[in-house]
Design a protein around this motif. Structure first.
Motif, short mmCIF file in Angstrom:
data_model
loop_
_atom_site.label_atom_id
_atom_site.label_comp_id
_atom_site.label_asym_id
_atom_site.label_seq_id
_atom_site.Cartn_x
_atom_site.Cartn_y
_atom_site.Cartn_z
N GLN A 23 0.79 -28.18 32.14
CA GLN A 23 2.00 -29.00 32.05
C GLN A 23 1.72 -30.31 31.32
N VAL A 30 7.22 -26.14 32.47
CA VAL A 30 7.61 -25.64 31.15
C VAL A 30 7.04 -24.25 30.94
N THR A 31 7.76 -23.45 30.15
CA THR A 31 7.28 -22.13 29.76
C THR A 31 6.57 -22.20 28.41
N ASP A 34 15.24 -24.99 38.54
CA ASP A 34 15.97 -23.79 38.15
C ASP A 34 15.15 -22.88 37.23
N THR A 35 13.82 -23.00 37.29
CA THR A 35 12.95 -22.17 36.48
C THR A 35 12.55 -20.91 37.25
N GLN A 67 9.87 -26.09 41.41
CA GLN A 67 10.44 -24.97 40.66
C GLN A 67 11.75 -25.32 39.98
N ALA A 86 10.06 -30.28 36.16
CA ALA A 86 10.18 -28.82 36.20
C ALA A 86 9.12 -28.21 35.29
#
Length: 506
Positions: free
Chosen positions: A274, A293-294, A237-238, A235, A291
């Motif tokens: 991802q 991605v959005t 800092d997402t 995760q 991390a």
């Protein structure tokens, strides 16, 4: 396209509903995905894509769960756990673990079948998350699986076997190839996916639990180890909690991508895509340096029109679409084919008519991951006192709205619910008359899967009852359901007809 999505980019999740424990494979220019289906039938959904972003549901590989008698009643956290999908020797293969029976395998020349009947490859309790590996260099075949502590008393380890290349038999007693208890900080290691790459045996496997875990990668020069490990997706800092458990796929041009799930409470396990590359040290790099991605550049594949698994249904000829599953193996005559449109469900008699969670004859589909309004028209074609039918939101707790035939012969609009610990339903609103025996039913699903029920019995939609917060089952997101039932007794209890089922984004 979803907000933020452009012709050059995509936005996660790419499958915004409960497609739990996804695995993916490429055959030619086509990509296919399957997912856990637990105790619902048909099982083993099969999704198709040409660009890894837009997916459609093309069928199921498992018509009924076996043994049939064991799945004649709902077993929501049993059945098909974490399947693996492979393309080998001009055939599609699916391996999965049933935690109460063992490791099964089926195969087919086409994703649309015909699929073989399930073959029990390894019997035993607690055997889950099975995955095959065919070593194209040596011709040898292997099997890996994880363990469910609830059945075996063992977890946090992966076991490997040699396997006959035709997938019919294991050739040894098996060996623990990764012991998570020996890796500092690791727990609940499961879901292995096996690969060969760059001279290494690779295991992609998650750990840390479904809500808070991470994706690990393991590599060894020999299948049976020893393996070294690395966390390759977490995760950080997402806002994407527990990003893990999925599959790696390579496009025809050589791009690498990874599909995995995120646990989202009542919405279940939604699927993210991802980007993936290989670092200078030979380890995979997932997402944005580990991390999730959005939003990201789309895969370099031919453009495809927007698509998603179907939700709406007019039920032509009385047949329901591929998106629907029963909560157990279906019984004879539950849904009747006919010449017109509309789903005609028999009011199945049951001593459990007071608790939808215990009924096998609930026809379900996944709860959408975004706010929406669900509507369906209902006609109660039954004169049996106590016969009822309606639209439900189903999980550990449930709520439904529909019609019930009273002892006075008149249909009544009823709205009922049950908390997770309640053994039976109770009224969520005062019943009111529906003298025509027809109603338009509606559930508005807002943020956090908070559901507002309403019905139109001829004088416009009127809200019913308080807000109901949808809840998941143990491993399954909440479900939308259609049901027709009657109290225990003898003789035919009539039927109910559902028409124009729609899901409209809010």
């Amino acid at each position: 396209m979803t907000a933020g999505t452009t012709a050059q980019t995509y936005t996660n999740p790419v499958l915004d509903a409960d497609w739990s424990d996804p695995d993916v494979v490429r055959a030619g220019d086509d990509f296919y995905l399957t997912a856990s289906s637990f105790g619902r039938a048909p099982g083993l959904p099969l999704l198709h894509s040409r660009d890894l972003v837009n997916w459609t549901l093309v069928g199921h590989a498992l018509e009924r769960l076996e043994p049939a008698a064991a799945f004649a009643t709902p077993r929501h956290d049993c059945g098909v756990w974490a399947p693996s999908l492979r393309w080998h020797d001009e055939r599609f293969w699916i391996f999965w673990g049933d935690p109460d029976q063992g490791v099964f395998q089926i195969n087919a020349p086409s994703v649309r079948g015909p699929w073989t009947r399930p073959h029990l490859l390894k019997a035993g309790r607690g055997l889950i998350d099975a995955c095959p590996l065919w070593d194209e260099e040596t011709g040898e075949a292997y099997l890996g699986h994880a363990w469910a502590k609830s059945r075996s008393g063992v977890k946090n380890r992966l076991t490997g076997h040699r396997m006959r290349p035709d997938g019919t038999e294991l050739l040894d007693e098996g060996k623990v190839i990764v012991d998570g208890d020996r890796i500092p900080g690791w727990f609940t290691l499961e879901g292995p996916k096996l690969y060969r790459h760059d001279g290494w045996f690779w295991i992609f496997a998650p750990a840390g639990g479904v809500e808070t875990g991470w994706q690990g990668a393991f590599r060894s020069r020999g299948f049976f180890g020893p393996y070294e490990e690395r966390i390759v997706l977490e995760q950080k800092d997402t806002g994407v909690n527990g990003p893990h458990q999925g599959g790696w796929v390579r496009t025809p041009s050589g791009e690498d991508w990874f599909l995995h799930f995120q646990q989202r409470g009542p919405y279940g396990r939604v699927v993210h895509l991802q980007p993936m590359s290989w670092g200078r040290d030979g380890w995979p790099v997932l997402g944005d340096d580990g991390a999730p991605v959005t939003e990201h550049r789309r895969p370099a594949l031919p453009p495809q029109p927007p698509a998603a698994p179907a939700t709406d249904d007019d039920f032509p000829g009385g047949r329901f679409g591929r998106q629907w599953q029963w909560t157990a193996n279906p019984g004879h005559g539950w849904a009747t084919h006919h010449s017109g449109d509309g789903l005609r469900l028999t009011c199945v008699r049951s001593a459990d008519a007071h608790d939808l969670r215990r009924l096998p004859n609930v026809l379900t589909q996944r709860l959408p991951g975004k706010p929406c309004a669900v509507e369906v028209e209902l006609r109660l074609d039954s004169d049996e006192p106590g016969a009822r039918a309606g639209l439900a939101v189903l999980g550990d707790a449930f709520s439904w709205i529909g019609l019930q035939r009273g002892t006075d012969g008149i249909a009544h609009l009823v709205h009922r619910f049950a908390e997770g610990v309640a053994p039976a339903e109770r009224d969520a609103a005062h019943p009111r008359l529906a003298p025509e025996g027809r109603a338009r039913l509606r559930v508005e699903i807002g943020a956090g899967a908070r559901c507002r029920f309403a019905a139109d019995t001829g004088d416009g939609f009127r809200p019913s009852g308080p807000v109901f917060a949808a809840t998941p089952w143990r491993w399954v997101g909440a479900l939308l359901g259609l049901v027709a039932l009657a109290p225990a007794g003898t003789g035919h209890a009539g039927a109910a007809t559902f028409t124009r089922f729609t899901v409209t984004p809010s």
